[in-house]
Design a protein around this motif. Structure first.
Motif, PDB file in Angstrom:
ATOM      1  N   ASP A   7       0.981  -1.366   0.017  1.00  0.00           N
ATOM      2  CA  ASP A   7       0.048  -0.036  -0.069  1.00  0.00           C
ATOM      3  C   ASP A   7       0.686   1.095  -0.074  1.00  0.00           C
ATOM      4  O   ASP A   7       1.939   1.235   0.853  1.00  0.00           O
ATOM      5  CB  ASP A   7      -0.751   0.024   1.332  1.00  0.00           C
ATOM      6  N   ARG A   8       0.568   2.367  -1.000  1.00  0.00           N
ATOM      7  CA  ARG A   8       1.459   3.490  -0.882  1.00  0.00           C
ATOM      8  C   ARG A   8       1.407   4.161   0.293  1.00  0.00           C
ATOM      9  O   ARG A   8       2.104   4.936   0.386  1.00  0.00           O
ATOM     10  CB  ARG A   8       0.953   4.197  -2.198  1.00  0.00           C
ATOM     11  N   GLY A   9       0.228   3.977   1.121  1.00  0.00           N
ATOM     12  CA  GLY A   9       0.473   4.679   2.510  1.00  0.00           C
ATOM     13  C   GLY A   9       1.555   4.022   3.343  1.00  0.00           C
ATOM     14  O   GLY A   9       2.356   4.978   4.053  1.00  0.00           O
ATOM     15  N   PHE A  10       1.928   2.829   3.278  1.00  0.00           N
ATOM     16  CA  PHE A  10       3.061   2.228   4.003  1.00  0.00           C
ATOM     17  C   PHE A  10       4.240   2.419   3.487  1.00  0.00           C
ATOM     18  O   PHE A  10       5.108   2.955   4.200  1.00  0.00           O
ATOM     19  CB  PHE A  10       2.539   0.684   3.969  1.00  0.00           C
ATOM     20  N   ILE A  11       4.462   2.473   2.161  1.00  0.00           N
ATOM     21  CA  ILE A  11       5.484   2.563   1.353  1.00  0.00           C
ATOM     22  C   ILE A  11       6.079   3.905   1.254  1.00  0.00           C
ATOM     23  O   ILE A  11       7.206   4.324   1.440  1.00  0.00           O
ATOM     24  CB  ILE A  11       5.433   1.947  -0.062  1.00  0.00           C
ATOM     25  N   TYR A  12       5.186   4.920   0.858  1.00  0.00           N
ATOM     26  CA  TYR A  12       5.632   6.441   0.797  1.00  0.00           C
ATOM     27  C   TYR A  12       4.722   7.565   1.826  1.00  0.00           C
ATOM     28  O   TYR A  12       4.988   8.651   1.729  1.00  0.00           O
ATOM     29  CB  TYR A  12       4.936   6.767  -0.657  1.00  0.00           C
ATOM     30  N   GLY A  13       3.743   7.005   2.348  1.00  0.00           N
ATOM     31  CA  GLY A  13       3.121   7.875   3.410  1.00  0.00           C
ATOM     32  C   GLY A  13       2.076   8.657   2.156  1.00  0.00           C
ATOM     33  O   GLY A  13       1.939   9.964   2.601  1.00  0.00           O
ATOM     34  N   ASP A  14       1.903   8.134   1.180  1.00  0.00           N
ATOM     35  CA  ASP A  14       1.069   8.706   0.123  1.00  0.00           C
ATOM     36  C   ASP A  14      -0.372   8.668   0.336  1.00  0.00           C
ATOM     37  O   ASP A  14      -1.110   7.712  -0.171  1.00  0.00           O
ATOM     38  CB  ASP A  14       1.312   7.952  -1.128  1.00  0.00           C
ATOM     39  N   GLY A  15      -0.966   9.773   1.240  1.00  0.00           N
ATOM     40  CA  GLY A  15      -2.130   9.724   1.300  1.00  0.00           C
ATOM     41  C   GLY A  15      -2.642  10.674   2.293  1.00  0.00           C
ATOM     42  O   GLY A  15      -2.039  11.616   2.758  1.00  0.00           O
ATOM     43  N   VAL A  16      -3.715  10.863   2.499  1.00  0.00           N
ATOM     44  CA  VAL A  16      -4.216  12.231   3.324  1.00  0.00           C
ATOM     45  C   VAL A  16      -5.298  11.384   4.521  1.00  0.00           C
ATOM     46  O   VAL A  16      -5.850  10.617   4.561  1.00  0.00           O
ATOM     47  CB  VAL A  16      -4.965  13.150   2.569  1.00  0.00           C
ATOM     48  N   ALA A  68       0.161  -0.769  -4.866  1.00  0.00           N
ATOM     49  CA  ALA A  68       0.800  -1.091  -6.217  1.00  0.00           C
ATOM     50  C   ALA A  68       2.216  -1.320  -6.281  1.00  0.00           C
ATOM     51  O   ALA A  68       2.910  -1.175  -5.323  1.00  0.00           O
ATOM     52  CB  ALA A  68       0.807   0.319  -7.202  1.00  0.00           C
ATOM     53  N   ARG A  69       2.783  -1.752  -7.478  1.00  0.00           N
ATOM     54  CA  ARG A  69       4.370  -2.158  -7.568  1.00  0.00           C
ATOM     55  C   ARG A  69       4.990  -0.941  -7.056  1.00  0.00           C
ATOM     56  O   ARG A  69       4.450   0.306  -7.411  1.00  0.00           O
ATOM     57  CB  ARG A  69       4.565  -2.398  -8.927  1.00  0.00           C
ATOM     58  N   ARG A  70       6.055  -0.760  -6.189  1.00  0.00           N
ATOM     59  CA  ARG A  70       6.823   0.291  -5.723  1.00  0.00           C
ATOM     60  C   ARG A  70       7.353   1.092  -7.033  1.00  0.00           C
ATOM     61  O   ARG A  70       8.198   0.733  -7.541  1.00  0.00           O
ATOM     62  CB  ARG A  70       7.784  -0.125  -4.704  1.00  0.00           C
ATOM     63  N   ASP A  71       6.899   2.267  -7.233  1.00  0.00           N
ATOM     64  CA  ASP A  71       7.368   3.231  -8.166  1.00  0.00           C
ATOM     65  C   ASP A  71       6.644   4.662  -7.904  1.00  0.00           C
ATOM     66  O   ASP A  71       5.704   4.820  -7.520  1.00  0.00           O
ATOM     67  CB  ASP A  71       7.057   2.947  -9.586  1.00  0.00           C
ATOM     68  N   HIS A  72       7.715   5.537  -7.696  1.00  0.00           N
ATOM     69  CA  HIS A  72       7.275   6.922  -7.276  1.00  0.00           C
ATOM     70  C   HIS A  72       5.999   7.325  -7.985  1.00  0.00           C
ATOM     71  O   HIS A  72       5.071   7.886  -7.340  1.00  0.00           O
ATOM     72  CB  HIS A  72       8.247   7.860  -7.326  1.00  0.00           C
ATOM     73  N   SER A  73       6.075   7.278  -9.456  1.00  0.00           N
ATOM     74  CA  SER A  73       5.020   7.818 -10.076  1.00  0.00           C
ATOM     75  C   SER A  73       3.554   7.153  -9.725  1.00  0.00           C
ATOM     76  O   SER A  73       3.550   5.934  -9.325  1.00  0.00           O
ATOM     77  CB  SER A  73       5.203   7.605 -11.696  1.00  0.00           C
ATOM     78  N   PHE A  74       2.513   8.046 -10.047  1.00  0.00           N
ATOM     79  CA  PHE A  74       1.137   7.626  -9.671  1.00  0.00           C
ATOM     80  C   PHE A  74       0.739   6.230 -10.354  1.00  0.00           C
ATOM     81  O   PHE A  74       1.106   6.189 -11.785  1.00  0.00           O
ATOM     82  CB  PHE A  74       0.267   8.363 -10.024  1.00  0.00           C
ATOM     83  N   PRO A  75       0.305   5.214  -9.586  1.00  0.00           N
ATOM     84  CA  PRO A  75      -0.026   4.039 -10.417  1.00  0.00           C
ATOM     85  C   PRO A  75      -1.349   4.337 -11.047  1.00  0.00           C
ATOM     86  O   PRO A  75      -2.075   5.216 -10.981  1.00  0.00           O
ATOM     87  CB  PRO A  75      -0.337   2.981  -9.456  1.00  0.00           C
ATOM     88  N   LYS A  76      -1.540   3.565 -12.321  1.00  0.00           N
ATOM     89  CA  LYS A  76      -2.738   3.773 -12.879  1.00  0.00           C
ATOM     90  C   LYS A  76      -4.025   2.539 -12.861  1.00  0.00           C
ATOM     91  O   LYS A  76      -3.647   1.455 -12.461  1.00  0.00           O
ATOM     92  CB  LYS A  76      -2.525   3.690 -14.484  1.00  0.00           C
ATOM     93  N   GLY A  77      -5.229   3.164 -12.460  1.00  0.00           N
ATOM     94  CA  GLY A  77      -6.408   2.124 -12.526  1.00  0.00           C
ATOM     95  C   GLY A  77      -6.293   1.187 -11.013  1.00  0.00           C
ATOM     96  O   GLY A  77      -6.861   0.212 -10.807  1.00  0.00           O
TER      97      GLY A  77
END
Ligand SMILES: Cc1ncc(COP(=O)(O)O)c(C=O)c1O
Length: 285
Positions: free
Chosen positions: A26-35, A101-110
């Motif tokens: 989850d990108r929250g876990f990997i990047y803190g990518d969330g609100v 998503a697979r770990r990649d900085h760019s936004f994942p699609k779909g």
């Protein structure tokens, strides 16, 4: 204490906390990518939910994520979660991450976002904290320049708060380039000559829902409020300093960096506005 039986909400389902899990990618876990948001609930009535949902929309837009729900849907899920808890006064926490998503900085699609929500007992200040005020330490605000977004990437705030905890204080009050911003998880309001002075809601502070409520409740009892940048020296020489947040409501600061502040007791303007706050908020149980 963690109660594994507490009912939480995860991606459309109400489940016991002990069974709620999210994939490690989850990108929250990997990047803190969330609100996220925190809404106080008094006697099962949420306080200023439309304002919290508007701020959530601002945070989501700021990190370029779609809002997964309409306000009516959020309200329904929150109402359902609140009804499932045994306590009347609650703090509803909810977060949306950019998904798995697979770990990649760019936004994942779909990829579907991950939506998690929990409602804990509302940890309101103690009578002693209200009557005696609380201590803060000061520090340079070294966070990023989008503090107006309520993102789950909180390591900057966590490190700053720990300075307070290490010193036995409640909060860390922050200054950026000689001006007051806020505290690690609260806004800061200043009283000078009977007027409440608040820093503007720019990209260096979180637009606090309680900050707005406190301003409104101050004006309701005839206390003038002005918004302008507050120099550090002015803040530290003010008549009164207050903290505001959803779980603190409004609290007086009575010690700064280990020294008594403003006589070491909550001031008269604080008492007046605190009482106004208590009269205006939904009644707690
Ligand atoms: C950095 C920061 N500033 C201010 C606040 C106060 O915001 P609110 O009054 O909406 O709880 C919070 C709340 O957690 C916060 O984390």
């Amino acid at each position: 204490m963690i109660d594994p039986a507490q009912i939480v909400y995860l991606n459309g389902r109400f489940v016991p906390l002990g069974e709620a899990s999210v994939p490690v990618l989850d990108r929250g876990f990997i990047y803190g990518d969330g609100v996220y948001e925190v809404v106080p609930v008094y006697a099962r009535q949420s306080f200023r939910l439309p304002q919290h949902l508007a701020r959530l929309a601002h945070s989501l837009a700021g990190v370029r994520m779609d809002n997964p729900h309409t306000d009516a849907q959020w309200e329904a899920i929150i109402g359902d979660l609140v009804a499932r808890q045994p306590y009347a006064d609650q703090a509803v926490y909810f977060q949306v991450t950019r998904g798995v998503a697979r770990r990649d900085h760019s936004f994942p699609k779909g990829v579907a976002p991950t939506v998690f929500m929990m409602a804990n007992p509302l940890p309101l200040p103690t009578r002693e904290q209200v009557e005696r005020g609380v201590a803060v330490v000061t520090a340079a605000d070294n966070r990023w320049h989008r503090c107006d977004l309520k993102t789950i990437s909180l390591v900057g705030n966590v490190l700053l708060r720990q300075l307070a905890t290490d010193a036995g204080a409640a909060e860390t009050m922050l200054f950026r380039e000689g001006f007051l911003t806020e505290a690690s998880a609260s806004n800061v309001l200043v009283v000078s000559g009977g007027t409440v002075v608040v820093p503007p809601k720019d990209q260096h502070i979180l637009p606090g829902i309680t900050y707005d409520a406190t301003i409104e409740f101050a004006r309701a009892v005839g206390v003038p409020v002005v918004t302008r940048p507050v120099p550090q020296a002015e803040a530290l020489a003010a008549d009164e300093l207050w903290l505001s947040s959803s779980t603190k409501e409004v609290l007086a600061i009575t010690s700064v960096d280990g020294k008594p502040f403003a006589g070491g007791a909550p001031g008269p303007v604080f008492r007046k506005v605190w009482e106004s706050f208590q009269r205006h908020k939904p009644r707690a149980r």
